[in-house]
Scaffold this active site. Structure first.
Site: not given
Ligand code: CP3
Length: 354
Positions: A37, A41, A50, A86, A161
């Site tokens: 991640r 972030r 974004r 994602d 999910y």
């Molecule tokens: C379980 C899981 C997800 N997504 C992902 C996982 C596996 C990794 C882990 O265990 O953390 C993987 C993921 N998601 C995202 C990436 C991008 C590349 C990186 O930065 O590593 C990666 C590798 C972008 C994202 N994926 C997400 C965001 C936030 C998007 C937003 O808020 O607009 C990003 C940048 C959203 C997302 N998508 C998911 C979650 C739990 C969330 C977070 C929700 C939150 O707290 O806002 C599902």
């Protein structure tokens, strides 16, 4: 992966990068570092680009994906980029009605719990995710010798999910299906393995030089259930991409009891969270695999001195490993100070310079 055969994929300088060498358990000039991640972030430059663009839409814009993927490489000098996307993108691409809600995560409009629901999950074709191929083409041109990691969600985590309809603490509907209708469960995981395998192939063929399979929530399972009900599907994903010869990384959270099985499923590199020291993880995984990890991401909220002390512990535990890729034990937390990450990369590089 056969470490003695150089695959046709990445250009020589990328192939010889510290990150890919560590994955292949070859000697490295310094321990390579990247962060789960790392893109997105807290980076101010990320929040700026974004602005006003929903998460899933931003994943479908190749120029934006390229910029966001490059941001942490420029800023932190990490040894690998991870493709900005994602785990639910391939599901969206085959028509599953879902969204990513800020601060919540993926939410599925109609959860999948019956055989009729399962029929809605069709195969993924490269055309469904043409923007991924476009973005990776642009990215590899910009990245030069820095390797790009492609990724996907593992069948269990995606199933969680889909079956729950959103994030879940206890995975109760998922487990109800797994124990109550083992055949439907096996068919669901098999279908997800096909979709995931197809999605990883698209990324490798476009130029990704390693892949990570995120099984973030699989630590909710006991080893016997993992072996019986999940491992066959994860193993199928790894077999699907074996022929490319790129390193395959497998990661989950709370997987101390599953590390051996996750390696056995077909990973070349096993990701470890912060709960198991890397020397102990190596005993559990056995020979022939590299390890990735495992600084607690919350440590980055402490003083610079404490970060160095805790990092030193990780490096000491990794001293005898066949191959070590430094990472956090889970993703970067959203309010992490970016400067703490930049300092951490530099610290690992200087401490391990050979
Ligand atoms: C379980 C899981 C997800 N997504 C992902 C996982 C596996 C990794 C882990 O265990 O953390 C993987 C993921 N998601 C995202 C990436 C991008 C590349 C990186 O930065 O590593 C990666 C590798 C972008 C994202 N994926 C997400 C965001 C936030 C998007 C937003 O808020 O607009 C990003 C940048 C959203 C997302 N998508 C998911 C979650 C739990 C969330 C977070 C929700 C939150 O707290 O806002 C599902």
């Amino acid at each position: 992966m056969n470490a003695n055969v150089r695959p046709s994929g990445p250009p020589t300088q990328t192939y010889d990068s510290a990150f890919l060498k560590a994955c292949r358990r070859e000697p490295v000039p310094h321990t390579p570092v990247w962060f789960m991640r790392q893109a997105g972030r807290s980076l101010p430059e990320y929040l700026k680009v974004r602005e006003g663009i929903p998460m899933l839409e931003s994943c479908m814009r190749p120029e934006l994906v390229t910029e966001i993927t490059l941001q942490p490489v420029r800023r932190h000098k990490v040894d690998a980029a991870i493709y900005f996307s994602d785990i639910v993108v391939p599901l969206k691409a085959i028509g599953v009605d879902l969204d990513i809600k800020p601060g919540v995560g993926p939410v599925v409009a109609e959860p999948i719990r019956t055989r009729a629901d399962l029929e809605r999950l069709r195969d993924l074709t490269p055309e469904d995710v043409h923007y991924v191929t476009e973005a990776i083409g642009m990215l590899t041109a910009e990245l030069g010798e820095t390797p790009l990691i492609g990724f996907a969600g593992a069948p269990f985590t995606l199933a969680s999910y889909l079956v729950e309809g959103g994030p879940s603490r206890n995975h109760e509907h998922t487990k109800a299906l797994m124990y109550g209708d083992p055949q439907l469960w096996a068919d669901l995981l098999d279908r997800l393995a096909e979709i995931t395998g197809a999605f990883l192939k698209v990324q490798i063929e476009a130029g990704a030089s390693a892949v990570q399979l995120f099984d973030s929530w699989v630590g909710a399972l006991a080893p016997a259930d993992y072996r019986r009900s999940v491992m066959p599907a994860s193993a199928k994903v790894f077999r699907e991409v074996e022929k490319y010869g790129v390193p395959r990384i497998h990661f989950g959270v709370g997987t101390g009891e599953l590390l051996g099985l996750m390696g056995e499923a077909g990973a070349d590199v096993v990701g470890v969270d912060w709960r198991v020291p890397l020397d102990e993880a190596a005993r559990r995984v056995g020979p022939g695999k590299a390890l990735q990890g495992n600084l607690d991401p919350a440590v980055l909220f402490s003083t610079p001195e404490a970060v160095e002390t805790k990092t030193r512990e990780v490096l000491d535990a990794a001293a005898g490993l066949e191959g070590h890729v430094f990472n956090l034990g889970h993703g970067v937390l959203p309010t992490t100070d970016p400067d703490a990450l930049t300092r951490l990369v530099d610290y690992v590089h200087t401490q391990t310079a050979r």
